[in-house]
Enzyme design. Structure first.
Site, PDB file in Angstrom:
ATOM      1  N   ASP A 149       5.754 -16.496  -5.227  1.00 34.31           N
ATOM      2  CA  ASP A 149       7.003 -16.845  -5.634  1.00 34.31           C
ATOM      3  C   ASP A 149       7.140 -17.518  -7.064  1.00 34.31           C
ATOM      4  O   ASP A 149       8.113 -17.251  -7.984  1.00 34.31           O
ATOM      5  CB  ASP A 149       7.603 -17.887  -4.598  1.00 34.31           C
ATOM      6  CG  ASP A 149       7.334 -17.438  -3.165  1.00 34.31           C
ATOM      7  OD1 ASP A 149       7.993 -16.216  -2.911  1.00 34.31           O
ATOM      8  OD2 ASP A 149       6.634 -17.782  -2.453  1.00 34.31           O
ATOM      9  N   HIS A 190       8.181 -20.586   2.039  1.00 28.44           N
ATOM     10  CA  HIS A 190       8.185 -19.042   1.500  1.00 28.44           C
ATOM     11  C   HIS A 190       8.930 -18.117   2.362  1.00 28.44           C
ATOM     12  O   HIS A 190       8.720 -17.445   3.310  1.00 28.44           O
ATOM     13  CB  HIS A 190       6.760 -18.706   1.641  1.00 28.44           C
ATOM     14  CG  HIS A 190       6.486 -17.256   1.426  1.00 28.44           C
ATOM     15  ND1 HIS A 190       6.825 -16.773   0.160  1.00 28.44           N
ATOM     16  CD2 HIS A 190       6.025 -16.150   1.946  1.00 28.44           C
ATOM     17  CE1 HIS A 190       6.500 -15.141  -0.089  1.00 28.44           C
ATOM     18  NE2 HIS A 190       5.998 -15.028   1.227  1.00 28.44           N
TER      19      HIS A 190
HETATM   20  P1  NAD Z   1      -1.830  -5.457   7.099  1.00 28.26           P
HETATM   21  O1  NAD Z   1      -1.325  -5.193   8.326  1.00 28.26           O
HETATM   22  O2  NAD Z   1      -2.068  -4.456   5.906  1.00 28.26           O
HETATM   23  O3  NAD Z   1      -3.021  -6.185   7.243  1.00 28.26           O
HETATM   24  C1  NAD Z   1      -3.038  -7.447   8.361  1.00 28.26           C
HETATM   25  C2  NAD Z   1      -4.614  -7.129   8.856  1.00 28.26           C
HETATM   26  O4  NAD Z   1      -4.800  -8.385   9.701  1.00 28.26           O
HETATM   27  C3  NAD Z   1      -4.692  -5.817   9.855  1.00 28.26           C
HETATM   28  O5  NAD Z   1      -5.623  -5.183   9.123  1.00 28.26           O
HETATM   29  C4  NAD Z   1      -4.852  -6.568  11.150  1.00 28.26           C
HETATM   30  O6  NAD Z   1      -5.863  -5.985  11.861  1.00 28.26           O
HETATM   31  C5  NAD Z   1      -5.309  -8.021  10.799  1.00 28.26           C
HETATM   32  N1  NAD Z   1      -5.306  -8.746  11.768  1.00 28.26           N
HETATM   33  C6  NAD Z   1      -4.407  -9.196  12.701  1.00 28.26           C
HETATM   34  N2  NAD Z   1      -4.522 -10.192  13.659  1.00 28.26           N
HETATM   35  C7  NAD Z   1      -5.488 -10.397  13.483  1.00 28.26           C
HETATM   36  C8  NAD Z   1      -6.409 -11.627  13.996  1.00 28.26           C
HETATM   37  N3  NAD Z   1      -6.200 -12.413  15.094  1.00 28.26           N
HETATM   38  N4  NAD Z   1      -7.719 -11.939  13.312  1.00 28.26           N
HETATM   39  C9  NAD Z   1      -7.870 -11.130  12.343  1.00 28.26           C
HETATM   40  N5  NAD Z   1      -7.497 -10.282  11.647  1.00 28.26           N
HETATM   41  C10 NAD Z   1      -6.262  -9.833  12.043  1.00 28.26           C
HETATM   42  O7  NAD Z   1      -0.839  -6.765   6.245  1.00 28.26           O
HETATM   43  P2  NAD Z   1      -0.985  -7.267   4.821  1.00 28.26           P
HETATM   44  O8  NAD Z   1      -0.307  -6.562   4.034  1.00 28.26           O
HETATM   45  O9  NAD Z   1      -2.488  -7.557   4.495  1.00 28.26           O
HETATM   46  O10 NAD Z   1      -0.301  -8.693   5.021  1.00 28.26           O
HETATM   47  C11 NAD Z   1      -0.935  -9.723   5.834  1.00 28.26           C
HETATM   48  C12 NAD Z   1       0.040 -10.933   5.983  1.00 28.26           C
HETATM   49  O11 NAD Z   1       0.127 -11.423   4.783  1.00 28.26           O
HETATM   50  C13 NAD Z   1       1.503 -10.370   6.577  1.00 28.26           C
HETATM   51  O12 NAD Z   1       1.641 -11.725   7.506  1.00 28.26           O
HETATM   52  C14 NAD Z   1       2.406 -10.529   5.205  1.00 28.26           C
HETATM   53  O13 NAD Z   1       3.616 -10.692   5.549  1.00 28.26           O
HETATM   54  C15 NAD Z   1       1.688 -11.834   4.656  1.00 28.26           C
HETATM   55  N6  NAD Z   1       1.998 -11.959   3.117  1.00 28.26           N
HETATM   56  C16 NAD Z   1       2.261 -13.086   2.813  1.00 28.26           C
HETATM   57  C17 NAD Z   1       2.724 -13.337   1.399  1.00 28.26           C
HETATM   58  C18 NAD Z   1       2.818 -14.647   0.726  1.00 28.26           C
HETATM   59  O14 NAD Z   1       3.461 -14.783  -0.261  1.00 28.26           O
HETATM   60  N7  NAD Z   1       2.682 -15.742   1.750  1.00 28.26           N
HETATM   61  C19 NAD Z   1       2.850 -12.300   0.541  1.00 28.26           C
HETATM   62  C20 NAD Z   1       2.415 -10.914   1.106  1.00 28.26           C
HETATM   63  C21 NAD Z   1       1.994 -10.735   2.377  1.00 28.26           C
HETATM   64  C1  LMR Z   2       6.057 -11.464   0.102  1.00 30.24           C
HETATM   65  O1  LMR Z   2       6.871 -12.221  -0.522  1.00 30.24           O
HETATM   66  O2  LMR Z   2       6.095 -10.071  -0.521  1.00 30.24           O
HETATM   67  C2  LMR Z   2       5.608 -11.292   1.491  1.00 30.24           C
HETATM   68  O3  LMR Z   2       5.726 -12.696   2.103  1.00 30.24           O
HETATM   69  C3  LMR Z   2       5.677 -10.110   2.329  1.00 30.24           C
HETATM   70  C4  LMR Z   2       7.421 -10.254   2.772  1.00 30.24           C
HETATM   71  O4  LMR Z   2       7.464 -10.166   3.931  1.00 30.24           O
HETATM   72  O5  LMR Z   2       8.255 -10.468   1.993  1.00 30.24           O
END
Ligand code: NAD
Ligand code: LMR
Length: 327
Positions: free
Chosen positions: A159, A187
């Site tokens: 962010d 967030h």
């Molecule tokens: P994705 O679906 O591509 O990958 C997530 C992976 O986690 C999958 O491979 C899944 O099998 C695995 N998983 C699920 N449960 C699990 C567990 N209990 N133990 C181990 N692995 C597990 O998703 P992504 O695009 O990599 O995003 C992951 C997370 O990050 C999401 O919740 C997304 O919203 C979050 N995210 C946060 C931010 C932030 O700024 N904080 C930014 C982007 C994404």
């Molecule tokens: C982001 O900010 O890109 C992540 O938290 C993914 C989302 O759900 O927006």
């Protein structure tokens, strides 16, 4: 040669990890002279996919990588971890708020918090990316009995980077000129990107960008809604930029912060700073000190507009906490 640092990454076969792991292995996070042991956790159905990721990591022949462990067992994955990077969880779809994921993702952080406390190093750091990351981090903290509260973090640097990029574009300057940018709160779409303390080319951002209607309106909204805008455009949530911010957060947490600046990360609010409620994981301006400890920047004056925005985001964090109490 330095002693290897053990980095555990959950969700290791997912989209974010597909960028993150290769940069950790290349030394971008902990340094070009810091060997690493990678411990990769996935759910059982994704172990085959994880095998492919490990094959690709092997095929990079990264000199810093001492060992790679791929597993679906949290006890194995968190064994002796120095850094627990909790990425694994379900991303939201278009039309959802991140907190709508609490029911699905929250329980993951109960088990992982316990497994970290039982297996990781007692001074390990826990960094949550999986959404809703602030409250998931709080769940992990509550379940990781015995670990210091100050070792828990959740990601709001993405962010901050989004906010810096918007300010730089509006001012017509390179993004590196924007400093002192704080994200306060959650967030989520209530986060407050604080333009009142941001600086552009060393001057207050409000002197460089005099369009206060834009700062108070479109700027804040764009940052708050950026994740949703990416989902709408890409059909999937941010991944490469999220991986970059995750890596840079850890780098910021292990590197003394340049004099006069700070970075945004969510950490445990003990109730003593800026009137923020106690017992939430809240984004605040943070510095890493020369001895590796972390401090919240104190003494920033918050005007009535800022106070109102921060209070709204903290209220949401308290509501999320209330939803998961008893989890
Ligand atoms: P994705 O679906 O591509 O990958 C997530 C992976 O986690 C999958 O491979 C899944 O099998 C695995 N998983 C699920 N449960 C699990 C567990 N209990 N133990 C181990 N692995 C597990 O998703 P992504 O695009 O990599 O995003 C992951 C997370 O990050 C999401 O919740 C997304 O919203 C979050 N995210 C946060 C931010 C932030 O700024 N904080 C930014 C982007 C994404
Ligand atoms: C982001 O900010 O890109 C992540 O938290 C993914 C989302 O759900 O927006």
């Amino acid at each position: 040669m330095k002693t290897p640092v053990t980095v555990t990454v959950t969700g290791a076969a997912g989209n974010i990890s597909y960028s993150l792991l290769f940069r950790i292995a290349a030394g971008d996070m902990l340094g070009a002279d810091q060997p690493v042991i990678l411990k990769l956790l996935e759910i059982t159905p994704c172990l085959e996919k994880l095998k492919g990721v490990v094959m690709e990591l092997d095929d990079c022949a990264f000199p810093l990588v001492q060992e790679i462990v791929a597993t679906d067992d949290p006890a194995v994955a968190f064994k002796d971890a120095d850094w627990c990077m909790l990425v694994g969880s379900v991303p939201r779809k278009a039309g959802m708020e991140r907190k709508d994921l609490l029911g699905i993702n929250g329980k993951v952080f109960v088990g992982q918090g316990k497994a970290i406390a039982e297996n990781a190093k007692p001074d390990c750091k826990v960094f949550v990316v999986g959404n809703p990351c602030n409250t998931n981090c709080l769940i992990a903290l509550h379940n990781a009995t015995g670990l210091p509260k100050e070792n828990f973090f959740a990601m709001t640097l993405l962010d901050e980077y989004r906010a810096k990029s918007q300010l730089a574009a509006k001012a017509g300057v390179p993004v590196a000129e924007v400093t002192n940018m704080t994200i306060w709160g959650n967030h989520s779409s209530t986060q407050y990107p604080d333009f009142t303390h941001a600086r552009i080319g060393g001057k207050p951002a409000t002197e460089v960008i005099t369009d206060s209607e834009w700062l108070k309106g479109e700027f804040i909204k764009t940052v708050q809604q950026r994740g949703a805008a990416i989902i709408a455009a890409r059909g999937a949530s941010s991944a490469a930029s999220a991986a970059n911010a995750a890596l840079m957060t850890v780098k910021n947490l292990v590197t003394p912060t340049p004099e006069g600046d700070w970075f945004s990360v969510s950490s445990y609010s003990d109730g003593s700073k800026y009137g923020l409620p106690e017992g939430i994981i809240c984004s605040m301006p943070t510095r890493t000190n020369a001895d590796g400890s972390h401090s919240i920047v104190e003494g920033l004056e918050l005007d009535a507009f800022s106070q109102e925005k921060i209070a709204a985001s903290c209220k949401e964090l308290l509501e999320e906490r209330a939803d998961v109490l008893g989890c």
